[in-house]
Design an enzyme around this catalytic site. Structure first.
Site, PDB file in Angstrom:
ATOM      1  N   THR A  28     -24.315  36.293   4.593  1.00  0.00           N
ATOM      2  CA  THR A  28     -23.428  35.219   4.881  1.00  0.00           C
ATOM      3  C   THR A  28     -23.898  33.884   5.220  1.00  0.00           C
ATOM      4  O   THR A  28     -25.059  33.864   5.883  1.00  0.00           O
ATOM      5  CB  THR A  28     -22.351  35.675   6.000  1.00  0.00           C
ATOM      6  OG1 THR A  28     -21.689  36.972   5.722  1.00  0.00           O
ATOM      7  CG2 THR A  28     -21.304  34.422   6.267  1.00  0.00           C
ATOM      8  N   SER A  30     -24.710  29.542   4.000  1.00  0.00           N
ATOM      9  CA  SER A  30     -24.947  28.591   2.986  1.00  0.00           C
ATOM     10  C   SER A  30     -26.123  29.362   1.826  1.00  0.00           C
ATOM     11  O   SER A  30     -26.015  28.817   0.671  1.00  0.00           O
ATOM     12  CB  SER A  30     -25.378  27.229   3.289  1.00  0.00           C
ATOM     13  OG  SER A  30     -26.451  27.235   4.066  1.00  0.00           O
ATOM     14  N   THR A  31     -27.271  29.950   2.424  1.00  0.00           N
ATOM     15  CA  THR A  31     -28.389  30.488   1.618  1.00  0.00           C
ATOM     16  C   THR A  31     -27.707  31.603   0.733  1.00  0.00           C
ATOM     17  O   THR A  31     -27.870  31.795  -0.324  1.00  0.00           O
ATOM     18  CB  THR A  31     -29.507  30.598   2.628  1.00  0.00           C
ATOM     19  OG1 THR A  31     -29.676  29.587   3.431  1.00  0.00           O
ATOM     20  CG2 THR A  31     -30.579  30.630   1.519  1.00  0.00           C
ATOM     21  N   GLY A  82     -29.639  35.188   5.001  1.00  0.00           N
ATOM     22  CA  GLY A  82     -30.281  34.205   5.328  1.00  0.00           C
ATOM     23  C   GLY A  82     -30.574  34.492   6.752  1.00  0.00           C
ATOM     24  O   GLY A  82     -30.346  35.458   7.332  1.00  0.00           O
ATOM     25  N   ASP A  84     -31.031  32.139  11.013  1.00  0.00           N
ATOM     26  CA  ASP A  84     -31.072  30.797  11.809  1.00  0.00           C
ATOM     27  C   ASP A  84     -32.471  30.428  12.185  1.00  0.00           C
ATOM     28  O   ASP A  84     -32.900  29.390  12.187  1.00  0.00           O
ATOM     29  CB  ASP A  84     -30.135  30.711  12.856  1.00  0.00           C
ATOM     30  CG  ASP A  84     -28.595  30.914  12.409  1.00  0.00           C
ATOM     31  OD1 ASP A  84     -28.166  30.084  11.634  1.00  0.00           O
ATOM     32  OD2 ASP A  84     -28.029  31.963  12.703  1.00  0.00           O
ATOM     33  N   GLY A  96     -25.456  32.143  13.217  1.00  0.00           N
ATOM     34  CA  GLY A  96     -24.839  30.846  12.970  1.00  0.00           C
ATOM     35  C   GLY A  96     -23.551  30.663  12.295  1.00  0.00           C
ATOM     36  O   GLY A  96     -22.722  29.723  12.689  1.00  0.00           O
ATOM     37  N   GLY A  97     -23.144  31.736  11.568  1.00  0.00           N
ATOM     38  CA  GLY A  97     -22.013  31.623  10.702  1.00  0.00           C
ATOM     39  C   GLY A  97     -21.186  32.608  11.280  1.00  0.00           C
ATOM     40  O   GLY A  97     -20.026  32.917  10.458  1.00  0.00           O
ATOM     41  N   GLU A 103     -23.190  41.644   9.473  1.00  0.00           N
ATOM     42  CA  GLU A 103     -24.568  41.664   9.010  1.00  0.00           C
ATOM     43  C   GLU A 103     -25.319  42.655   9.364  1.00  0.00           C
ATOM     44  O   GLU A 103     -26.134  43.181   8.826  1.00  0.00           O
ATOM     45  CB  GLU A 103     -25.247  40.358   9.395  1.00  0.00           C
ATOM     46  CG  GLU A 103     -24.298  38.869   8.784  1.00  0.00           C
ATOM     47  CD  GLU A 103     -24.725  37.600   8.986  1.00  0.00           C
ATOM     48  OE1 GLU A 103     -24.732  36.739   8.276  1.00  0.00           O
ATOM     49  OE2 GLU A 103     -25.328  37.462   9.958  1.00  0.00           O
ATOM     50  N   LYS A 121     -36.848  27.227   8.951  1.00  0.00           N
ATOM     51  CA  LYS A 121     -36.248  28.316   9.930  1.00  0.00           C
ATOM     52  C   LYS A 121     -37.387  29.343  10.362  1.00  0.00           C
ATOM     53  O   LYS A 121     -37.348  30.182  11.336  1.00  0.00           O
ATOM     54  CB  LYS A 121     -35.286  29.330   8.913  1.00  0.00           C
ATOM     55  CG  LYS A 121     -34.203  28.727   8.254  1.00  0.00           C
ATOM     56  CD  LYS A 121     -33.243  28.146   9.086  1.00  0.00           C
ATOM     57  CE  LYS A 121     -31.996  27.671   8.660  1.00  0.00           C
ATOM     58  NZ  LYS A 121     -31.175  28.558   7.758  1.00  0.00           N
TER      59      LYS A 121
HETATM   60  C1  5RP Z   1     -24.323  33.895   9.503  1.00  0.00           C
HETATM   61  C2  5RP Z   1     -25.796  33.815   9.518  1.00  0.00           C
HETATM   62  C3  5RP Z   1     -26.630  32.988   8.665  1.00  0.00           C
HETATM   63  O1  5RP Z   1     -27.399  33.807   7.733  1.00  0.00           O
HETATM   64  C4  5RP Z   1     -27.334  31.981   9.011  1.00  0.00           C
HETATM   65  O2  5RP Z   1     -26.388  31.500  10.028  1.00  0.00           O
HETATM   66  C5  5RP Z   1     -27.872  31.137   8.112  1.00  0.00           C
HETATM   67  O3  5RP Z   1     -27.203  30.496   7.547  1.00  0.00           O
HETATM   68  P1  5RP Z   1     -27.562  29.132   6.499  1.00  0.00           P
HETATM   69  O4  5RP Z   1     -28.038  30.049   5.135  1.00  0.00           O
HETATM   70  O5  5RP Z   1     -26.184  28.666   6.002  1.00  0.00           O
HETATM   71  O6  5RP Z   1     -28.504  28.455   7.207  1.00  0.00           O
HETATM   72  O7  5RP Z   1     -26.375  34.543  10.219  1.00  0.00           O
HETATM   73  O8  5RP Z   1     -23.710  34.747  10.445  1.00  0.00           O
END
Ligand code: 5RP
Length: 222
Positions: A28, A30-31, A82, A84, A96-97, A103, A121
């Site tokens: 989950t 943006s990546t 992805g 953080d 972060g999401g 996950e 990161k």
């Molecule tokens: C969501 C996550 C994401 O993998 C993490 O927040 C990175 O997000 P992004 O790819 O938007 O930087 O753990 O719960």
């Protein structure tokens, strides 16, 4: 290159890890969203996917990719997501999401965790990014007191004036002020606090491969 271009580059590179004819675990954020878009281009090569959030499931379906319930899947060969923060050993901060619980579940049944991230990161010591902890809402204050005893500064995640509610009905605490020199040990300690659903430390089951987007190209850390 912009941060989005770096994310796109690692998302494209992760396609090399997709096993033809199989079900893939999808993270989950943006990546991960860029990865889903790449997956859409090769959707006829895979059987389907298991999603780590409702948002990911919706995006996968939007590309015509079948989304399986994890209860109907015995194992997954590859999970792509992805992070953080990630360290050189593959330990990560995630959440972060707010999707950390699903996950961690999907990653736990996957043979290989492929982390995709832009170069910003990669850190030496985890903890500059506030550590997300998903909690049962009634336990929020109690868990915050325990996290404070561990040296952190927890705060309830708020959006639009209301606590963020996860796909599982949990709340998220973001714990600042930690310098995490023993990620696997802290993961165990926080897991044992009553009321904690999931801690966003992915150290005991970290990434097996990290595809890192840099201005010199995609670097592979194993
Ligand atoms: C969501 C996550 C994401 O993998 C993490 O927040 C990175 O997000 P992004 O790819 O938007 O930087 O753990 O719960």
């Amino acid at each position: 290159m912009t941060q989005d271009e770096l994310k796109q580059a690692v998302a494209r590179a992760a396609i090399d890890y997709v096993v033809d004819g199989e079900i893939i675990g999808v993270g989950t954020g943006s990546t991960a969203n860029f990865f889903i878009d790449e997956l859409g281009k090769i959707k006829d090569r895979i059987k389907g996917a298991v999603a780590s959030s409702e948002a990911t499931a919706t995006r996968l379906r939007g590309h015509g990719i079948h989304v399986y319930d994890l209860n109907d899947v015995a194992s997954i060969s590859v999970y792509v997501d992805g992070a953080d923060e990630i360290d050189a050993a593959g330990a990560m901060i995630k959440g972060g999401g707010a999707a950390l619980t699903r996950e961690k579940i999907v990653a736990s049944v996957s043979g290989k965790f492929v982390c995709i991230a832009d170069g910003s990161k990669l850190v030496q010591v985890l903890g500059k990014f506030p550590l997300p902890v998903e909690v049962v809402p009634m336990a929020g204050q109690a868990v915050m007191r325990k996290l404070t005893q561990l040296g952190g500064k927890p705060a309830l995640r708020i959006k639009d004036g209301e606590p963020v509610v996860t796909d599982n009905g949990g709340h998220i605490l973001d714990v600042a002020g930690l310098s995490i020199t023993d990620p696997a040990g802290l993961e165990s300690q926080i897991n044992q606090i009553p009321g904690v659903i999931t801690v966003g430390l992915f150290a005991q089951r970290g990434a097996d491969v990290c595809l890192l987007g840099t201005s010199e190209g995609v670097k592979t850390l194993t």
